[in-house]
Design a protein around this motif. Structure first.
Motif, PDB file in Angstrom:
ATOM      1  N   GLY A 161       0.792  -1.218   0.000  1.00  0.00           N
ATOM      2  CA  GLY A 161       0.000   0.000   0.000  1.00  0.00           C
ATOM      3  C   GLY A 161       0.822   1.266   0.000  1.00  0.00           C
ATOM      4  N   ALA A 162       2.006   1.223   0.564  1.00  0.00           N
ATOM      5  CA  ALA A 162       2.871   2.404   0.598  1.00  0.00           C
ATOM      6  C   ALA A 162       4.165   2.175  -0.178  1.00  0.00           C
ATOM      7  CB  ALA A 162       3.195   2.771   2.048  1.00  0.00           C
ATOM      8  N   GLY A 163       4.670   0.965  -0.148  1.00  0.00           N
ATOM      9  CA  GLY A 163       5.949   0.677  -0.801  1.00  0.00           C
ATOM     10  C   GLY A 163       5.880   0.723  -2.313  1.00  0.00           C
ATOM     11  N   LEU A 164       4.835   0.147  -2.881  1.00  0.00           N
ATOM     12  CA  LEU A 164       4.705   0.134  -4.333  1.00  0.00           C
ATOM     13  C   LEU A 164       4.495   1.543  -4.904  1.00  0.00           C
ATOM     14  CD1 LEU A 164       4.968  -2.103  -6.384  1.00  0.00           C
ATOM     15  CD2 LEU A 164       2.505  -2.345  -6.363  1.00  0.00           C
ATOM     16  N   PRO A 165       3.625   2.368  -4.324  1.00  0.00           N
ATOM     17  CA  PRO A 165       3.537   3.754  -4.814  1.00  0.00           C
ATOM     18  C   PRO A 165       4.841   4.541  -4.610  1.00  0.00           C
ATOM     19  CG  PRO A 165       1.549   3.196  -3.639  1.00  0.00           C
ATOM     20  CD  PRO A 165       2.521   2.064  -3.408  1.00  0.00           C
ATOM     21  N   ALA A 166       5.556   4.263  -3.539  1.00  0.00           N
ATOM     22  CA  ALA A 166       6.841   4.939  -3.328  1.00  0.00           C
ATOM     23  C   ALA A 166       7.847   4.516  -4.397  1.00  0.00           C
ATOM     24  CB  ALA A 166       7.379   4.635  -1.941  1.00  0.00           C
ATOM     25  N   LEU A 224       9.689   6.837  -7.181  1.00  0.00           N
ATOM     26  CA  LEU A 224      11.122   6.791  -7.472  1.00  0.00           C
ATOM     27  C   LEU A 224      11.365   6.660  -8.976  1.00  0.00           C
ATOM     28  CD1 LEU A 224      14.072   6.515  -6.375  1.00  0.00           C
ATOM     29  CD2 LEU A 224      13.679   4.065  -6.422  1.00  0.00           C
ATOM     30  N   GLY A 225      10.528   5.878  -9.649  1.00  0.00           N
ATOM     31  CA  GLY A 225      10.641   5.746 -11.103  1.00  0.00           C
ATOM     32  C   GLY A 225      10.358   7.053 -11.817  1.00  0.00           C
ATOM     33  N   ILE A 226       9.364   7.797 -11.342  1.00  0.00           N
ATOM     34  CA  ILE A 226       9.058   9.110 -11.928  1.00  0.00           C
ATOM     35  C   ILE A 226      10.239  10.057 -11.735  1.00  0.00           C
ATOM     36  CG2 ILE A 226       7.585  11.159 -11.685  1.00  0.00           C
ATOM     37  CD1 ILE A 226       6.150   8.910 -13.078  1.00  0.00           C
ATOM     38  N   ARG A 227      10.816  10.044 -10.534  1.00  0.00           N
ATOM     39  CA  ARG A 227      11.968  10.908 -10.231  1.00  0.00           C
ATOM     40  C   ARG A 227      13.175  10.526 -11.092  1.00  0.00           C
ATOM     41  NH1 ARG A 227      14.570  14.616 -10.247  1.00  0.00           N
ATOM     42  NH2 ARG A 227      15.929  15.372  -8.621  1.00  0.00           N
ATOM     43  N   ALA A 228      13.408   9.223 -11.254  1.00  0.00           N
ATOM     44  CA  ALA A 228      14.528   8.768 -12.088  1.00  0.00           C
ATOM     45  C   ALA A 228      14.298   9.142 -13.548  1.00  0.00           C
ATOM     46  CB  ALA A 228      14.708   7.262 -11.941  1.00  0.00           C
ATOM     47  N   SER A 229      13.043   9.113 -13.994  1.00  0.00           N
ATOM     48  CA  SER A 229      12.729   9.503 -15.369  1.00  0.00           C
ATOM     49  C   SER A 229      13.032  10.985 -15.593  1.00  0.00           C
ATOM     50  CB  SER A 229      11.261   9.206 -15.660  1.00  0.00           C
ATOM     51  OG  SER A 229      10.928   9.588 -16.961  1.00  0.00           O
ATOM     52  N   ALA A 230      12.681  11.822 -14.634  1.00  0.00           N
ATOM     53  CA  ALA A 230      12.988  13.255 -14.748  1.00  0.00           C
ATOM     54  C   ALA A 230      14.493  13.482 -14.739  1.00  0.00           C
ATOM     55  CB  ALA A 230      12.336  14.022 -13.607  1.00  0.00           C
ATOM     56  N   TRP A 231      15.214  12.730 -13.894  1.00  0.00           N
ATOM     57  CA  TRP A 231      16.673  12.850 -13.847  1.00  0.00           C
ATOM     58  C   TRP A 231      17.278  12.406 -15.174  1.00  0.00           C
ATOM     59  CZ3 TRP A 231      20.506   8.767 -12.389  1.00  0.00           C
ATOM     60  CH2 TRP A 231      21.767   9.303 -12.181  1.00  0.00           C
ATOM     61  N   GLY A 232      16.685  11.383 -15.771  1.00  0.00           N
ATOM     62  CA  GLY A 232      17.189  10.885 -17.047  1.00  0.00           C
ATOM     63  C   GLY A 232      16.924  11.832 -18.206  1.00  0.00           C
ATOM     64  N   PRO A 289      21.797   9.324 -18.867  1.00  0.00           N
ATOM     65  CA  PRO A 289      21.264   8.071 -19.417  1.00  0.00           C
ATOM     66  C   PRO A 289      20.973   7.037 -18.333  1.00  0.00           C
ATOM     67  CG  PRO A 289      23.303   8.705 -20.527  1.00  0.00           C
ATOM     68  CD  PRO A 289      23.095   9.655 -19.407  1.00  0.00           C
ATOM     69  N   GLY A 290      21.693   7.065 -17.239  1.00  0.00           N
ATOM     70  CA  GLY A 290      21.458   6.124 -16.146  1.00  0.00           C
ATOM     71  C   GLY A 290      20.088   6.302 -15.515  1.00  0.00           C
ATOM     72  N   GLY A 291      19.590   7.539 -15.519  1.00  0.00           N
ATOM     73  CA  GLY A 291      18.271   7.806 -14.967  1.00  0.00           C
ATOM     74  C   GLY A 291      17.163   7.164 -15.784  1.00  0.00           C
ATOM     75  N   ARG A 292      17.310   7.190 -17.079  1.00  0.00           N
ATOM     76  CA  ARG A 292      16.306   6.543 -17.936  1.00  0.00           C
ATOM     77  C   ARG A 292      16.334   5.040 -17.761  1.00  0.00           C
ATOM     78  NH1 ARG A 292      15.542   9.700 -23.465  1.00  0.00           N
ATOM     79  NH2 ARG A 292      13.594   8.558 -23.305  1.00  0.00           N
ATOM     80  N   ALA A 293      17.520   4.461 -17.642  1.00  0.00           N
ATOM     81  CA  ALA A 293      17.633   3.010 -17.434  1.00  0.00           C
ATOM     82  C   ALA A 293      17.048   2.626 -16.075  1.00  0.00           C
ATOM     83  CB  ALA A 293      19.088   2.578 -17.537  1.00  0.00           C
ATOM     84  N   LEU A 294      17.352   3.420 -15.050  1.00  0.00           N
ATOM     85  CA  LEU A 294      16.820   3.145 -13.708  1.00  0.00           C
ATOM     86  C   LEU A 294      15.300   3.237 -13.695  1.00  0.00           C
ATOM     87  CD1 LEU A 294      17.344   2.632 -10.682  1.00  0.00           C
ATOM     88  CD2 LEU A 294      17.480   5.109 -10.403  1.00  0.00           C
ATOM     89  N   SER A 295      14.745   4.237 -14.370  1.00  0.00           N
ATOM     90  CA  SER A 295      13.289   4.364 -14.391  1.00  0.00           C
ATOM     91  C   SER A 295      12.644   3.191 -15.124  1.00  0.00           C
ATOM     92  CB  SER A 295      12.861   5.686 -15.023  1.00  0.00           C
ATOM     93  OG  SER A 295      13.125   5.709 -16.408  1.00  0.00           O
ATOM     94  N   ALA A 296      13.264   2.697 -16.180  1.00  0.00           N
ATOM     95  CA  ALA A 296      12.725   1.541 -16.905  1.00  0.00           C
ATOM     96  C   ALA A 296      12.716   0.300 -16.009  1.00  0.00           C
ATOM     97  CB  ALA A 296      13.536   1.281 -18.168  1.00  0.00           C
ATOM     98  N   VAL A 297      13.781   0.100 -15.249  1.00  0.00           N
ATOM     99  CA  VAL A 297      13.852  -1.057 -14.343  1.00  0.00           C
ATOM    100  C   VAL A 297      12.811  -0.937 -13.242  1.00  0.00           C
ATOM    101  CG1 VAL A 297      15.319  -2.202 -12.630  1.00  0.00           C
ATOM    102  CG2 VAL A 297      16.268  -1.568 -14.838  1.00  0.00           C
ATOM    103  N   ALA A 337       9.362  -1.548 -14.597  1.00  0.00           N
ATOM    104  CA  ALA A 337       9.192  -2.975 -14.895  1.00  0.00           C
ATOM    105  C   ALA A 337       8.877  -3.757 -13.624  1.00  0.00           C
ATOM    106  CB  ALA A 337      10.446  -3.522 -15.573  1.00  0.00           C
ATOM    107  N   VAL A 338       9.532  -3.419 -12.524  1.00  0.00           N
ATOM    108  CA  VAL A 338       9.256  -4.087 -11.246  1.00  0.00           C
ATOM    109  C   VAL A 338       7.831  -3.792 -10.786  1.00  0.00           C
ATOM    110  CG1 VAL A 338       9.860  -4.118  -8.785  1.00  0.00           C
ATOM    111  CG2 VAL A 338      11.658  -4.216 -10.515  1.00  0.00           C
ATOM    112  N   VAL A 339       7.389  -2.548 -10.917  1.00  0.00           N
ATOM    113  CA  VAL A 339       6.035  -2.168 -10.501  1.00  0.00           C
ATOM    114  C   VAL A 339       4.996  -2.926 -11.338  1.00  0.00           C
ATOM    115  CG1 VAL A 339       4.372  -0.268 -10.437  1.00  0.00           C
ATOM    116  CG2 VAL A 339       6.689   0.072  -9.570  1.00  0.00           C
ATOM    117  N   VAL A 340       5.203  -3.005 -12.644  1.00  0.00           N
ATOM    118  CA  VAL A 340       4.273  -3.726 -13.513  1.00  0.00           C
ATOM    119  C   VAL A 340       4.273  -5.210 -13.181  1.00  0.00           C
ATOM    120  CG1 VAL A 340       3.873  -4.430 -15.920  1.00  0.00           C
ATOM    121  CG2 VAL A 340       4.303  -2.041 -15.375  1.00  0.00           C
ATOM    122  N   LEU A 341       5.442  -5.784 -12.914  1.00  0.00           N
ATOM    123  CA  LEU A 341       5.536  -7.203 -12.571  1.00  0.00           C
ATOM    124  C   LEU A 341       4.776  -7.512 -11.285  1.00  0.00           C
ATOM    125  CD1 LEU A 341       6.836  -9.981 -13.196  1.00  0.00           C
ATOM    126  CD2 LEU A 341       8.692  -9.291 -11.701  1.00  0.00           C
TER     127      LEU A 341
END
Length: 99
Positions: A23-28, A32-40, A54-62, A65-69
């Motif tokens: 309930g809190a960990g997955l949205p957090a 983090l993915g949104i923040r990494a996307s902005a950094w990327g 470029p590392g930010g875009r890769a981190l956001s993709a990972v 992917a974990v959230v979707v999984l």
């Protein structure tokens, strides 16, 4: 405390832990993915106008992917349980098996 109360307290603790993690960990993690996307992306996406990383875009993709999984595993668990099956993690990947 009787044995029944201990079992109930343990079960409630497990439910509370799952609620906090999902309930809190997955949205957090999503945030983090949104923040990494902005950094990327850098530039206007960053408050400081920093250059793209470029590392930010890769981190956001990972992270995404974990959230979707996790969301798909949750759906698989719900569908399997409603159909009289169970979700088994006996192997490396999850499988739907008969109860």
């Amino acid at each position: 405390m009787s044995h029944v109360w201990e079992l109930e307290a343990t079960a409630l603790g497990q439910i509370a832990l799952a609620a906090v993690v999902l309930g809190a960990g997955l949205p957090a993690l999503f945030a983090l993915g949104i923040r990494a996307s902005a950094w990327g992306r850098g530039g206007a996406a960053e408050a400081s106008g920093a250059p793209a990383h470029p590392g930010g875009r890769a981190l956001s993709a990972v992270v995404f992917a974990v959230v979707v999984l996790v969301a798909l595993l949750g759906l698989a668990f719900i569908v399997a349980s409603g159909s009289g099956y169970a979700l088994s993690f006996e192997h490396v990947y999850p499988t739907i098996v008969e109860k």
